[in-house]
Design an enzyme around this catalytic site. Structure first.
Site, PDB file in Angstrom:
ATOM      1  N   GLU A   1       0.879  -1.168   0.000  1.00 17.96           N
ATOM      2  CA  GLU A   1       0.000   0.000   0.000  1.00 17.96           C
ATOM      3  C   GLU A   1       0.910   1.209   0.000  1.00 17.96           C
ATOM      4  O   GLU A   1       1.652   1.438   0.957  1.00 17.96           O
ATOM      5  CB  GLU A   1      -0.916  -0.052   1.223  1.00 17.96           C
ATOM      6  CG  GLU A   1      -2.010   1.005   1.207  1.00 17.96           C
ATOM      7  CD  GLU A   1      -1.561   2.276   1.877  1.00 17.96           C
ATOM      8  OE1 GLU A   1      -1.190   3.224   1.147  1.00 17.96           O
ATOM      9  OE2 GLU A   1      -1.561   2.320   3.103  1.00 17.96           O
TER      10      GLU A   1
ATOM     11  N   CYS B   1      -1.998   8.133   4.590  1.00 15.64           N
ATOM     12  CA  CYS B   1      -1.976   7.741   3.175  1.00 15.64           C
ATOM     13  C   CYS B   1      -3.260   8.142   2.465  1.00 15.64           C
ATOM     14  O   CYS B   1      -3.296   8.197   1.231  1.00 15.64           O
ATOM     15  CB  CYS B   1      -1.741   6.244   3.046  1.00 15.64           C
ATOM     16  SG  CYS B   1      -2.807   5.247   4.097  1.00 15.64           S
TER      17      CYS B   1
END
Length: 505
Positions: free
Chosen positions: A263, A300
């Protein structure tokens, strides 16, 4: 006095010293020496994990569920010390760390309930048809089985929820896979105390010692040794695009390639539709500023890009965002390196011709002050650097001539973790064409919200097309994350005594 770190690796139930050390760099307090891991420690941990898999991979779901719940109990039992160490190392507020601990233990308990239910196994059975013509059909049973030892890389920005006992570790253990964690050097003491909690749970539940290991270190060689080890069968990673891509390439270049579930972050664009902008532009601008600066922008899912049509509503949005951001003081970032990367990224954005700096502030040392820029859509489309993630509280307001121009921006995007539509009912017809575009660009589409909250739930998807993640069919948050560390196995004409427990009557 509370827990004090020993600075060692945890390998198969033993605290192990190394030949060299590195020193932590906390925001407050003195640094601590930690052993630097390398190929020898990785090999020892991987062999122990392989030995453990022979037993742990065949434990019953109820047994593993109890183990996950015991880990949660042991983490909570160390709650005050975890908060103290984590706050000192990262500079994150105590309330944030307490909430993150709640998320971490809640995830472990959710996964325990999920595997007890058993639906995730996707069990299938095609009964034998011995009299079928022209050919008989054998008895076929299928179930999801654990892949083997998994390597997990701790994240810098979530010392609990995406690190030692975070989502990757929890989902791999739930699947039946032993785990080796490479601790993140930004918070080694926090990683160690959580590892101590997992070790205590292993002892309480009678699990094989090699079910979990923690190896600490700062160098690239440690990560490379971990993903290249022949006994590692999959990797979970949360971090930067550069580091993630390097590890992804190493996984693909192995003699036996393995899946890399990385990720890697994104700019998480927010598209503001005309009616919503005209009616509540100021509220949206203030809301965006709050989301942009949450946790000093170190998420994120930070919404770094807003795309909106020009006009009075946009003027109100811009003014509200500036008014919200201007009084905010510079705050400490997680590491000196992250702060330096933020300054570099802000300088690159500000140097693009046609980009307007709306705040005119700078950052120094380990601190970051909010940065806000404005640019027209054509300039944004012509400069790839403006579409790259800058990790921290930096936002870009992209001004389009209208909805068609905004849709052109949407089509130009690379893969994202999230994409957001801010809209009113009157915007429905205008917003409709955005949905088929954005669902090809992002793993999660939001309407009238901000993406910085990632719910741990069955339906959550935290992933997306590359470069947001390296596997668009997976998620690192939610119960579907367990499926990353399973593979389907078909058993043909296999008698019940030889089948896994999950396939027996």
């Amino acid at each position: 006095m509370g827990y004090e770190p020993n600075g060692k690796h945890l390998i198969a139930g033993e605290w192990v010293s190394g030949r060299t050390t590195f020193r932590s760099q906390p925001v407050t307090g003195e640094g601590t020496g930690f052993c630097e891991g390398g190929p020898d420690e990785v090999d020892r941990a991987a062999r122990a994990a392989e030995d453990a898999f022979a037993a742990y991979g065949w434990t019953g779901r109820a047994t593993r569920a109890t183990f996950l719940e015991t880990i949660a109990e042991e983490i909570d039992a160390r709650g005050d010390d975890i908060t103290r160490l984590g706050s000192s190392e990262t500079g994150l507020p105590e309330a944030r760390l307490q909430a993150e601990r709640g998320r971490t233990v809640g995830q472990l308990r959710l996964f325990a309930d999920h595997i007890r239910d058993g639906a995730y196994l996707d069990r299938r059975h095609d009964a034998a048809m011995p009299d079928r013509q022209p050919l008989p059909r054998p008895d076929l049973k299928m179930v999801q089985r654990p892949v083997g030892p998994v390597a997990v890389f701790g994240a810098s920005n979530f010392p609990l929820a995406f690190s030692t006992a975070g989502g990757d570790t929890a989902s791999a253990l739930a699947a039946g896979c032993p785990v080796i964690v490479k601790g993140h050097p930004a918070h080694p003491a926090t990683g160690e105390i959580v590892a101590d909690a997992i070790s205590a749970a292993i002892a309480r539940c009678g699990m094989p010692p090699g079910t979990f290991s923690l190896v600490q270190g700062t160098g690239h060689d440690l990560g490379g040794a971990l993903v290249r080890h022949p006994l590692i069968t999959a990797v979970g990673f949360t971090g930067s695009l550069g580091a993630g891509r390097a590890l992804f390439d190493l996984c693909a270049a192995r003699p036996v390639p393995i899946p890399f579930f990385g990720e890697l972050g994104s700019v998480n664009p927010v598209f503001v539709m005309p009616a919503a902008l005209a009616r509540r532009g100021a509220d949206l601008g203030a809301g965006w500023a709050g989301s942009l600066t949450m946790g000093v922008g170190q998420f994120c899912t930070n919404p770094g890009i807003v795309v909106a049509p020009e006009g009075p509503g946009l003027d109100a949005f811009e003014k509200a965002a500036v008014d919200a951001l201007m009084p905010l003081e510079a705050c400490a970032m997680l590491t000196d390196g992250i702060a330096a990367a933020f300054r570099h990224g802000a300088a690159e954005v500000g140097s693009v011709k046609g980009v307007q700096d709306l705040l005119g502030r700078s950052s120094a040392h380990r601190n970051a002050a909010p940065a806000l820029y404005k640019v027209d859509a054509e300039t944004w489309l012509a400069n790839d650097v403006l579409a790259e993630e800058v990790f921290g509280p930096l936002g870009i307001l992209v001004v389009a001539s209208g909805p068609d121009h905004m849709l052109h921006v949407a089509r130009s995007l690379q893969g994202q973790l999230t994409a957001t539509l801010q809209m009113d009912d009157a915007d429905t017809d205008i917003a409709r064409p955005f949905v088929p575009v954005l669902e090809r660009k992002a793993g999660r589409i939001l309407v009238n919200g901000f993406p910085t909250g990632v719910e741990v739930a069955d339906a959550m998807v935290h992933g997306g097309p590359y470069p947001a993640s390296t596997n668009f069919g997976a998620t690192s948050v939610g119960t579907l994350a367990i499926r990353r560390f399973l593979r389907p196995v078909c058993y043909q004409n296999v008698a019940s005594p030889l089948l896994p427990d999950d396939l027996r009557p």
